[in-house]
Design a protein around this motif. Structure first.
Motif, PDB file in Angstrom:
ATOM      1  N   ALA A   1      52.217  52.838  50.327  1.00 40.11           N
ATOM      2  CA  ALA A   1      53.615  53.268  50.322  1.00 40.11           C
ATOM      3  C   ALA A   1      54.470  52.339  49.464  1.00 40.11           C
ATOM      4  CB  ALA A   1      54.149  53.320  51.756  1.00 40.11           C
ATOM      5  N   ASN A   2      54.182  51.033  49.499  1.00 36.66           N
ATOM      6  CA  ASN A   2      54.918  50.105  48.641  1.00 36.66           C
ATOM      7  C   ASN A   2      54.752  50.468  47.175  1.00 36.66           C
ATOM      8  OD1 ASN A   2      55.890  48.530  50.759  1.00 36.66           O
ATOM      9  ND2 ASN A   2      54.221  47.043  50.645  1.00 36.66           N
ATOM     10  N   TRP A   3      53.507  50.714  46.767  1.00 35.89           N
ATOM     11  CA  TRP A   3      53.242  50.998  45.352  1.00 35.89           C
ATOM     12  C   TRP A   3      53.904  52.310  44.929  1.00 35.89           C
ATOM     13  CZ3 TRP A   3      52.261  47.254  42.442  1.00 35.89           C
ATOM     14  CH2 TRP A   3      51.453  46.195  42.860  1.00 35.89           C
ATOM     15  N   LEU A   4      53.791  53.331  45.759  1.00 34.22           N
ATOM     16  CA  LEU A   4      54.428  54.592  45.394  1.00 34.22           C
ATOM     17  C   LEU A   4      55.945  54.439  45.356  1.00 34.22           C
ATOM     18  CD1 LEU A   4      51.520  55.661  45.913  1.00 34.22           C
ATOM     19  CD2 LEU A   4      52.568  57.724  46.828  1.00 34.22           C
ATOM     20  N   GLY A   5      56.489  53.611  46.248  1.00 32.20           N
ATOM     21  CA  GLY A   5      57.925  53.365  46.222  1.00 32.20           C
ATOM     22  C   GLY A   5      58.369  52.651  44.965  1.00 32.20           C
ATOM     23  N   TRP A   6      57.464  51.892  44.352  1.00 28.67           N
ATOM     24  CA  TRP A   6      57.756  51.204  43.090  1.00 28.67           C
ATOM     25  C   TRP A   6      57.462  52.084  41.875  1.00 28.67           C
ATOM     26  CZ3 TRP A   6      54.796  46.353  45.124  1.00 28.67           C
ATOM     27  CH2 TRP A   6      55.674  45.558  45.885  1.00 28.67           C
ATOM     28  N   GLY A   7      57.064  53.319  42.114  1.00 28.23           N
ATOM     29  CA  GLY A   7      56.806  54.225  41.007  1.00 28.23           C
ATOM     30  C   GLY A   7      55.421  54.109  40.401  1.00 28.23           C
ATOM     31  N   ILE A   8      54.470  53.506  41.126  1.00 25.46           N
ATOM     32  CA  ILE A   8      53.107  53.349  40.628  1.00 25.46           C
ATOM     33  C   ILE A   8      52.174  54.143  41.540  1.00 25.46           C
ATOM     34  CG2 ILE A   8      51.248  51.699  40.161  1.00 25.46           C
ATOM     35  CD1 ILE A   8      53.385  49.619  39.568  1.00 25.46           C
ATOM     36  N   PRO A   9      51.643  55.272  41.070  1.00 26.77           N
ATOM     37  CA  PRO A   9      50.875  56.194  41.923  1.00 26.77           C
ATOM     38  C   PRO A   9      49.427  55.748  42.138  1.00 26.77           C
ATOM     39  CG  PRO A   9      51.056  57.096  39.720  1.00 26.77           C
ATOM     40  CD  PRO A   9      51.846  55.820  39.714  1.00 26.77           C
ATOM     41  N   VAL A  10      49.212  54.834  43.059  1.00 21.13           N
ATOM     42  CA  VAL A  10      47.859  54.326  43.305  1.00 21.13           C
ATOM     43  C   VAL A  10      47.025  55.369  44.052  1.00 21.13           C
ATOM     44  CG1 VAL A  10      48.600  51.913  43.306  1.00 21.13           C
ATOM     45  CG2 VAL A  10      48.560  53.180  45.447  1.00 21.13           C
ATOM     46  N   THR A  11      45.756  55.472  43.639  1.00 20.21           N
ATOM     47  CA  THR A  11      44.815  56.383  44.308  1.00 20.21           C
ATOM     48  C   THR A  11      43.514  55.674  44.685  1.00 20.21           C
ATOM     49  OG1 THR A  11      43.851  57.095  42.196  1.00 20.21           O
ATOM     50  CG2 THR A  11      45.718  58.381  43.049  1.00 20.21           C
ATOM     51  N   SER A  12      43.282  54.459  44.171  1.00 19.21           N
ATOM     52  CA  SER A  12      42.032  53.724  44.389  1.00 19.21           C
ATOM     53  C   SER A  12      42.307  52.487  45.237  1.00 19.21           C
ATOM     54  CB  SER A  12      41.424  53.294  43.044  1.00 19.21           C
ATOM     55  OG  SER A  12      41.275  54.394  42.178  1.00 19.21           O
ATOM     56  N   PHE A  13      41.325  52.116  46.063  1.00 19.30           N
ATOM     57  CA  PHE A  13      41.469  51.002  46.995  1.00 19.30           C
ATOM     58  C   PHE A  13      40.215  50.137  46.934  1.00 19.30           C
ATOM     59  CE2 PHE A  13      40.871  49.170  51.269  1.00 19.30           C
ATOM     60  CZ  PHE A  13      42.110  48.590  51.496  1.00 19.30           C
ATOM     61  N   ALA A  14      40.364  48.843  47.238  1.00 21.95           N
ATOM     62  CA  ALA A  14      39.217  47.945  47.385  1.00 21.95           C
ATOM     63  C   ALA A  14      39.361  47.181  48.690  1.00 21.95           C
ATOM     64  CB  ALA A  14      39.119  46.971  46.208  1.00 21.95           C
ATOM     65  N   TYR A  15      38.258  47.035  49.440  1.00 22.26           N
ATOM     66  CA  TYR A  15      38.287  46.359  50.732  1.00 22.26           C
ATOM     67  C   TYR A  15      38.349  44.844  50.541  1.00 22.26           C
ATOM     68  CZ  TYR A  15      36.645  50.878  52.508  1.00 22.26           C
ATOM     69  OH  TYR A  15      36.521  52.212  52.816  1.00 22.26           O
ATOM     70  N   PRO A  16      39.374  44.168  51.081  1.00 21.62           N
ATOM     71  CA  PRO A  16      39.376  42.708  51.015  1.00 21.62           C
ATOM     72  C   PRO A  16      38.151  42.128  51.705  1.00 21.62           C
ATOM     73  CG  PRO A  16      41.540  43.525  51.646  1.00 21.62           C
ATOM     74  CD  PRO A  16      40.603  44.696  51.690  1.00 21.62           C
ATOM     75  N   TYR A  17      37.574  41.115  51.106  1.00 21.12           N
ATOM     76  CA  TYR A  17      36.403  40.420  51.641  1.00 21.12           C
ATOM     77  C   TYR A  17      35.176  41.320  51.785  1.00 21.12           C
ATOM     78  CZ  TYR A  17      40.239  37.357  53.098  1.00 21.12           C
ATOM     79  OH  TYR A  17      41.375  36.580  53.128  1.00 21.12           O
ATOM     80  N   ASP A  18      35.198  42.515  51.185  1.00 19.47           N
ATOM     81  CA  ASP A  18      34.105  43.463  51.362  1.00 19.47           C
ATOM     82  C   ASP A  18      33.868  43.731  52.840  1.00 19.47           C
ATOM     83  OD1 ASP A  18      31.934  45.137  50.691  1.00 19.47           O
ATOM     84  OD2 ASP A  18      30.515  43.488  50.928  1.00 19.47           O
ATOM     85  N   ALA A  19      34.938  43.790  53.620  1.00 18.86           N
ATOM     86  CA  ALA A  19      34.836  43.969  55.071  1.00 18.86           C
ATOM     87  C   ALA A  19      35.218  45.399  55.417  1.00 18.86           C
ATOM     88  CB  ALA A  19      35.746  42.978  55.787  1.00 18.86           C
ATOM     89  N   LEU A  20      34.233  46.169  55.874  1.00 14.12           N
ATOM     90  CA  LEU A  20      34.489  47.576  56.163  1.00 14.12           C
ATOM     91  C   LEU A  20      33.482  48.121  57.148  1.00 14.12           C
ATOM     92  CD1 LEU A  20      32.914  49.940  53.591  1.00 14.12           C
ATOM     93  CD2 LEU A  20      32.801  47.481  53.206  1.00 14.12           C
ATOM     94  N   GLY A  21      33.864  49.197  57.774  1.00 12.66           N
ATOM     95  CA  GLY A  21      33.017  49.960  58.670  1.00 12.66           C
ATOM     96  C   GLY A  21      33.559  51.369  58.736  1.00 12.66           C
ATOM     97  N   PRO A  22      33.023  52.206  59.632  1.00 15.54           N
ATOM     98  CA  PRO A  22      33.507  53.590  59.726  1.00 15.54           C
ATOM     99  C   PRO A  22      35.010  53.676  59.978  1.00 15.54           C
ATOM    100  CG  PRO A  22      31.447  53.340  60.920  1.00 15.54           C
ATOM    101  CD  PRO A  22      31.852  51.966  60.505  1.00 15.54           C
TER     102      PRO A  22
END
Length: 463
Positions: free
Chosen positions: A146-167
């Motif tokens: 929401a921050n990025w879209l509010g700044w006019g930058i349409p982000v669609t891609s994400f990366a997990y910090p620390y490669d920490a993820l699960g379902p």
């Protein structure tokens, strides 16, 4: 077998250390008065934008994506190299770190986006998502976008910090409107082949799970130019997608930094590979998909007047070696331990912070600098009385921070001076100025800037 990244706990203390040294200068970053030398030219000035890439080209054998994590200011060097070669890149930037010392400013990120370099999300505060509750994880991911879209930058891609993820984390990223999410360590790496013996060399196009996009281990000081080249050559034998991950772009500044000359020579080698069917594309061009609407998660409301807003202020509850809803941070050269103290001001326990092996810097314990699950929520314009009981073997310094509406934490001026060492319980209390209009939470604590111990208990923040 997957090779996970280690949590780099120094990231947050790095900017806290700068905030401690410059205080209110963090708030004034970017302001220039009259006189003084003219600012240097922008590193991207005069460089042509990357040619637009709206779809996968036909006849390709391998797609390489060059990704950069964490939003360090030195990544402008990498961005300039990409533009000189006419190549795109994807920069995953935590929106809460934008504009902090050592990180990209919003103006710089906007310039990168204007040159058609992709900007991706990386949470607001680079949080280890599995380590926080569901509401906090959603704030980190959704509010970042929401921050990025509010700044006019349409982000669609994400990366997990620390490669920490699960379902759970994959569902959150999807629900927050991203089209893809990259992890690390589930593709073959020429540097650590034994860590991933059963891993494929490339990701599929389209990926089987766009919220679990596989990539080799990140570039670190053990990698060489030959390793980068061989990573691509190995992937070319299989075809598909090869996301490569970088962090700092510098000579010797970090164990996860790529030297600019190494990056330049790699791009010199990689660019002509397009004639052989190896093309370079940003992540969003590989995955595709529309820009979806933002989803901001509301932070908790400020506590009613007269009620203590500090969660677990009595530090009776502990989790993973620290008081629940608190965090210790350090900077400089020293060692820090946090222990439960059996001699308390009130209740059964207090928190003992000890600094040893001291050469420089400092350490502190305070309510977590998060987006809402722990940080004491405040109301703009209201004044608060805050305080803590303590004993200390060395002088200790009060510290105070506030969180802005976009989730960034910054230093706030503190009236109390350095407090004396004391062998008996002493109460430190002070009243804040009116809370700034863009502030949503406050955190405070005591810092040691020498070897010693400070024991704290019964934190309170009351409006």
């Amino acid at each position: 077998m997957r090779a996970h990244r280690l949590l780099r706990g120094w990231l947050l203390p790095a900017w806290l250390a700068v905030a401690a040294l410059v205080g209110g200068l963090v708030i004034a970053a970017g302001h220039r008065g009259g006189g003084g030398p003219a600012p240097p030219p922008h590193p991207l000035a005069g460089l042509a934008a990357v040619p637009a890439a709206s779809a996968l080209p036909t006849g390709h054998g391998l797609v390489v994506s060059l990704t950069f994590d964490d939003g360090y200011a030195d990544q402008l060097v990498g961005a300039a190299e990409l533009l000189r070669h006419g190549l795109p890149g994807t920069f995953y930037v935590p929106s809460g770190w934008v504009g902090l010392p050592g990180y990209l400013s919003l103006a710089q990120v906007r310039k990168m986006y204007a040159k058609r370099l992709e900007i991706g999300g990386h949470t607001v505060l680079h949080e280890n998502l599995p380590g926080v509750d569901l509401a906090e994880a959603r704030r980190e991911v959704c509010d970042d976008r929401a921050n990025w879209l509010g700044w006019g930058i349409p982000v669609t891609s994400f990366a997990y910090p620390y490669d920490a993820l699960g379902p759970r984390e994959r569902r959150i990223v999807r629900d927050c409107g991203y089209n893809s999410a990259r992890q690390l360590g589930d593709l073959h790496s020429v540097r650590t082949p034994a860590d991933c013996t059963d891993c494929p060399y490339t990701e599929q196009i389209p990926p089987p799970d766009p919220y679990n996009v596989r990539a080799p281990a990140e570039f670190d000081s053990g990698w060489t130019l030959a390793d980068l080249i061989n990573e691509v050559r190995g992937a070319e034998r299989h075809g598909g997608w090869l996301p490569l991950t970088f962090h700092h772009v510098c000579d010797g500044c970090s164990d996860i930094g790529v030297p600019p000359q190494t990056l330049r020579r790699f791009l010199d080698w990689l660019t002509p590979r397009a004639a052989r069917g190896t093309v370079v594309l940003p992540v969003d061009a590989v995955v595709g998909g529309a820009v979806r609407a933002p989803h901001r998660v509301a932070a908790p409301a400020a506590a009613p007047a007269g009620r203590n807003a500090v969660r677990n202020g009595s530090v009776e509850r502990w989790r993973q070696g620290e008081p629940a809803c608190f965090q210790s941070t350090r900077y400089g050269r020293n060692s820090v331990t946090v222990r439960r103290a059996g001699t308390a001001h009130g209740g059964r326990f207090a928190a003992r912070l000890t600094v040893g092996g001291y050469h420089s810097g400092g350490a502190q314990l305070m309510p977590r600098l998060d987006l809402g699950s722990c940080a004491p929520a405040v109301a703009p314009g209201r004044r608060y009385t805050l305080g803590v009981w303590y004993t200390a073997t060395a002088p200790t310094t009060p510290v105070l921070y506030y969180r802005t509406a976009r989730g960034a934490w910054t230093a706030w001026s503190v009236d109390p001076p350095v407090q004396p060492a004391t062998g008996t319980w002493r109460h430190l209390s002070w009243r804040t100025p009116p809370v700034p209009q863009d502030a949503t939470a406050v955190s405070f604590g005591l810092r040691l800037t020498s070897a010693g111990t400070v024991v704290t208990d019964d934190y309170h923040l009351v409006g």
